[in-house]
Design an enzyme around this catalytic site. Structure first.
Site, PDB file in Angstrom:
ATOM      1  N   CYS A  57       3.413  -2.159  13.116  1.00  0.00           N
ATOM      2  CA  CYS A  57       3.386  -3.083  11.979  1.00  0.00           C
ATOM      3  C   CYS A  57       4.139  -2.538  10.772  1.00  0.00           C
ATOM      4  CB  CYS A  57       1.953  -3.336  11.564  1.00  0.00           C
ATOM      5  SG  CYS A  57       0.944  -3.921  12.901  1.00  0.00           S
ATOM      6  N   ARG A  63      10.872  -0.516  14.523  1.00  0.00           N
ATOM      7  CA  ARG A  63       9.560   0.066  14.814  1.00  0.00           C
ATOM      8  C   ARG A  63       8.816  -0.741  15.870  1.00  0.00           C
ATOM      9  NH1 ARG A  63       7.184   2.756   9.825  1.00  0.00           N
ATOM     10  NH2 ARG A  63       5.242   2.049  10.710  1.00  0.00           N
ATOM     11  N   TRP A  90       2.494  -5.866  15.154  1.00  0.00           N
ATOM     12  CA  TRP A  90       2.499  -5.395  16.535  1.00  0.00           C
ATOM     13  C   TRP A  90       1.041  -5.509  16.977  1.00  0.00           C
ATOM     14  CZ3 TRP A  90       0.569  -1.245  19.520  1.00  0.00           C
ATOM     15  CH2 TRP A  90       1.242  -1.010  20.720  1.00  0.00           C
ATOM     16  N   ASN A 147      -1.604  -2.906   7.721  1.00  0.00           N
ATOM     17  CA  ASN A 147      -1.281  -1.997   8.837  1.00  0.00           C
ATOM     18  C   ASN A 147      -2.518  -1.146   9.083  1.00  0.00           C
ATOM     19  OD1 ASN A 147       1.292  -2.943   8.690  1.00  0.00           O
ATOM     20  ND2 ASN A 147       2.223  -1.015   8.022  1.00  0.00           N
ATOM     21  N   GLY A 148      -2.844  -0.887  10.327  1.00  0.00           N
ATOM     22  CA  GLY A 148      -4.006  -0.052  10.626  1.00  0.00           C
ATOM     23  C   GLY A 148      -5.025  -0.830  11.444  1.00  0.00           C
ATOM     24  N   GLU A 171      10.429  14.423  30.336  1.00  0.00           N
ATOM     25  CA  GLU A 171      11.134  13.597  29.353  1.00  0.00           C
ATOM     26  C   GLU A 171      12.117  12.640  30.043  1.00  0.00           C
ATOM     27  OE1 GLU A 171      10.727  12.780  26.448  1.00  0.00           O
ATOM     28  OE2 GLU A 171      12.653  12.118  25.682  1.00  0.00           O
ATOM     29  N   LYS A 209      11.935   8.603  29.656  1.00  0.00           N
ATOM     30  CA  LYS A 209      13.074   7.796  29.196  1.00  0.00           C
ATOM     31  C   LYS A 209      13.306   6.628  30.156  1.00  0.00           C
ATOM     32  CE  LYS A 209      13.413   8.614  25.906  1.00  0.00           C
ATOM     33  NZ  LYS A 209      12.632   9.617  25.298  1.00  0.00           N
ATOM     34  N   GLU A 265      10.384   4.020  30.016  1.00  0.00           N
ATOM     35  CA  GLU A 265      10.358   3.283  28.756  1.00  0.00           C
ATOM     36  C   GLU A 265      11.330   2.128  28.702  1.00  0.00           C
ATOM     37  OE1 GLU A 265       9.905   5.406  24.640  1.00  0.00           O
ATOM     38  OE2 GLU A 265      11.057   6.666  25.979  1.00  0.00           O
ATOM     39  N   HIS A 284       2.244  20.239  47.208  1.00  0.00           N
ATOM     40  CA  HIS A 284       0.794  20.108  47.041  1.00  0.00           C
ATOM     41  C   HIS A 284       0.372  18.637  46.969  1.00  0.00           C
ATOM     42  CE1 HIS A 284       0.493  24.401  46.648  1.00  0.00           C
ATOM     43  NE2 HIS A 284       1.521  24.353  45.826  1.00  0.00           N
ATOM     44  N   LYS A 331       8.181   1.927  17.802  1.00  0.00           N
ATOM     45  CA  LYS A 331       8.845   3.186  17.481  1.00  0.00           C
ATOM     46  C   LYS A 331       7.855   4.187  16.901  1.00  0.00           C
ATOM     47  CE  LYS A 331      12.388   5.919  16.797  1.00  0.00           C
ATOM     48  NZ  LYS A 331      12.887   6.611  17.986  1.00  0.00           N
TER      49      LYS A 331
HETATM   50  O1  M6R Z   1       7.047   9.726  15.901  1.00  0.00           O
HETATM   51  P1  M6R Z   1       6.528  10.635  16.994  1.00  0.00           P
HETATM   52  O2  M6R Z   1       7.541  11.629  17.421  1.00  0.00           O
HETATM   53  O3  M6R Z   1       5.235  11.284  16.634  1.00  0.00           O
HETATM   54  O4  M6R Z   1       6.248   9.664  18.206  1.00  0.00           O
HETATM   55  C1  M6R Z   1       5.604  10.137  19.358  1.00  0.00           C
HETATM   56  C2  M6R Z   1       5.829   9.196  20.530  1.00  0.00           C
HETATM   57  O5  M6R Z   1       5.275   7.957  20.260  1.00  0.00           O
HETATM   58  C3  M6R Z   1       7.322   9.017  20.840  1.00  0.00           C
HETATM   59  O6  M6R Z   1       7.928  10.256  21.095  1.00  0.00           O
HETATM   60  C4  M6R Z   1       7.525   8.125  22.050  1.00  0.00           C
HETATM   61  O7  M6R Z   1       7.045   8.723  23.201  1.00  0.00           O
HETATM   62  C5  M6R Z   1       9.012   7.785  22.156  1.00  0.00           C
HETATM   63  N1  M6R Z   1       9.219   6.374  22.098  1.00  0.00           N
HETATM   64  C6  M6R Z   1       9.623   8.248  23.398  1.00  0.00           C
HETATM   65  O8  M6R Z   1      10.942   7.855  23.544  1.00  0.00           O
END
Ligand code: M6R
Length: 607
Positions: free
Chosen positions: A2, A30, A79, A105-106, A480, A484, A487, A503, A602
């Protein structure tokens, strides 16, 4: 997640609506699923318009209104957390009378009991949101003064909030308040803003004041008041952060920018003579740092993967016992941290709710709390004892790329600094510094693999499952790489330890379930080659990422991508590049919305 933008002016010619929409659009990256606006009319009623989907849809709803001096004006991107994505659940939300409108927000954690009580008192609810209870509470407590009513309402709320409220009773006023959700006041020429993110309003302001937890601010045409007055800080704004140039997507631009973002991360920080790093943000805690014997790293998602890398690195090169954990687990775990521990929080945004909670917990236990973040002035920077900025510039793509490699480099700098205070020798330190100086060029060279990666992405375009395997420093990179791909392309991917395959995971391996193996020529190279053999023996498909000049894998793996030779600890900065490109090309081939993947935001500012 948000976003809030609100503004107020006494200049009747100020195009507040277009300024407000522009500011809101700067928060688009975001993530959001609906948007809304509320403003006061000349006849002192409040008009509220909302739309699901893009901000463009909201703009259409607002076309008939005078584009100048709609003031006060509050805007919001939502959001969804409580209540589905509908216009009635979009913000701003109002009380029964329509005299109070709020953007929030929150999360109001006790909203069910508050709602029940308010309904019993006769309040009628029009949305499924938690936020609406705040509007009704303000209505309930209002006598003559909006800030008093807001303060009383918030006393009832358990949870987190950043809010902006307007009312017909006090037409030239915005009341703002925050608790564990960032909010700031921006001072421009003849215009004052409230916003949840500096980047939204930075082009329009010269000064900014950040609200602290539980502060209530009153914004009026002639200025603002806060319970605790604070000195405004200068705004530094380059103005070009949101331009993707000739790139089709921000993510690709951000991947390609990495040679220069990494130069920026290291600028002025390498000390070749001492074989160390100069980190200005840590000077104030230098003595405490020299006494640290344990490190606890915390972060979420990509930032957590950087923490995992930091764990291997600090342990091996700074000789400090290190652990990493995702923030959402760390915060609820009863753990005995000794007083010689430093908590290192890694977060691109500096606003991730779970990471902030972990920091607060450490601070309340007198543990030294350090932050690594990209976001100047973020909450994280204000609640940690000291920290390091990653200096990657604004990252718009939801999938973190350039901020991740800057986090890795920041951790190497930290390891150099801590290591040289301990057992890392001068020649060892100097070797690392010398190699770091080469890193931007090595990344530039690695990026040339993009066409080869596209070819490979085409070949595997129809696969729905992938393994990413690595050991030691490249285990976090396997995690990672998998994140990626998940996501932005929505296919199933698992990042795992090469050594864990037999395992259990080996059972999944097949021709249609490719394994992307990260196998640079490092101390675990032979072990990873054995893992590849295990996969091939079971008719699995292997894409290998290895060091240039290594011809051995050509005859074993199905496809090979080469990265330049470097030190073992720096390979992850190179090996992640083809994985970022693979996720990008693969998702693009499948027609996915790369910069705004479904269901994701984001910045995750709620728990
Ligand atoms: O702003 P931050 O680095 O704390 O965010 C943490 C995660 O939400 C963020 O890294 C998320 O996993 C990314 N979208 C990954 O690409």
């Amino acid at each position: 997640m948000c976003g809030i933008v609100a503004c107020l002016t006494k200049d009747r010619d100020k195009p507040t609506l277009s300024i407000g929409i522009d500011a809101l659009t700067r928060l688009e990256y975001r993530g959001y699923d609906s948007a809304g606006a509320a403003f006061r009319t000349a006849s002192n009623t409040i008009i509220c318009k909302k739309a699901i989907g893009k901000i463009l849809n909201l703009q259409k709803e607002l076309e008939e209104y005078d584009q100048t001096a709609l003031t006060p004006l509050i805007l919001h991107t939502r959001w969804a957390t409580h209540g589905t994505v509908t216009t009635s659940n979009a913000h701003p939300l109002s009380d029964c009378s329509g005299n109070f409108y709020i953007a929030h927000n929150g999360i109001v954690e006790n909203y069910t009991s508050l709602k029940k009580q308010l309904q019993e008192e006769g309040h009628v609810f029009l949305s499924e949101t938690d936020t609406e209870v705040i509007a009704h509470l303000i209505e309930k407590y209002f006598i003559n003064n909006l800030e008093d009513a807001v303060r009383k309402a918030l006393e009832q709320v358990v949870g987190t909030y950043g809010i902006a409220v307007i009312s017909t009773y006090e037409p030239d006023k915005i009341v703002a308040a925050s608790l564990s959700s960032p909010l700031l006041i921006g001072l421009g020429e003849d215009i004052i803003f409230v916003a949840s993110d500096l980047s939204a309003i930075a082009p329009y302001i010269q000064k900014v004041v950040y609200l602290d937890d539980r502060e209530v601010a009153v914004i009026e045409p002639n200025g603002y008041t806060i319970i605790r007055e604070k000195k405004p800080q200068e705004v530094q704004w380059s103005g070009s952060a949101h331009d993707k140039g000739n790139y089709p997507h921000y993510m690709l631009q951000e991947i390609m920018e990495q040679p220069s973002t990494l130069e920026e991360t290291m600028r002025g920080r390498l000390d070749l003579q001492e074989g160390s790093a100069k980190l200005g943000g840590l000077i104030s805690v230098a003595v405490r740092l020299s006494r640290v014997n344990n490190v606890q790293l915390v972060g979420c998602g990509t930032a957590y993967h950087a923490c995992l890398f930091g764990e291997y690195l600090l342990e091996e090169h700074a000789c400090i016992s290190s652990k990493s954990e995702v923030s959402s687990e760390f915060r609820y775990r009863k753990r005995a941290l000794s007083k010689d521990t430093a908590l290192i929080a890694v977060s691109q945004s500096g606003e991730t709710a779970d990471t902030l909670a972990a920091i607060k917990d450490a601070v309340s236990n007198n543990i030294l709390a350090l932050g690594i973040t990209n976001s100047i002035g973020s909450t994280q920077t204000r609640i940690t004892d000291a920290g390091v900025y990653t200096r990657s510039g604004t990252e718009i793509g939801v999938a973190a790329t350039k901020t991740f490699t800057s986090q890795l480099v920041s951790l190497v700098l930290l390891a150099l600094l801590l290591g040289r205070q301990r057992k890392l020798t001068l020649p060892e330190g100097q070797t690392i510094v010398n190699e770091l100086l080469r890193i931007p060029n090595l990344v530039r060279h690695t990026l040339l693999c993009t066409d080869r990666v596209l070819e490979i992405a085409k070949k595997y375009e129809n696969c729905e499952n992938f393994f990413f395997l690595g050991r030691k420093y490249n285990y976090p990179i396997a995690k990672e790489g998998a994140l990626k791909l998940k996501e932005i392309s929505y296919v199933h991917a698992e990042g795992s330890y090469g050594g864990e395959l037999k395992h259990g995971e080996l059972a999944l391996v097949s021709e249609h379930f490719p394994s992307i193996c990260i196998v640079p020529k490092d101390s675990v190279y032979d072990k990873m080659v054995s893992n590849i053999e295990e996969i091939k023996t079971r008719n699995g498909t292997v894409i290998a990422i290895t060091t240039e000049g290594n011809t051995e894998l050509k005859s074993i793996a199905d496809d090979v991508i080469y990265i330049p030779e470097t030190l073992e600890i720096l390979y992850p900065i190179l090996s992640i590049i083809p994985l970022q490109l693979f996720a990008y090309h693969f998702a693009n081939l499948r027609g996915c919305d790369i910069d705004k993947p479904r269901n994701l935001a984001k910045s995750v500012t709620v728990e």
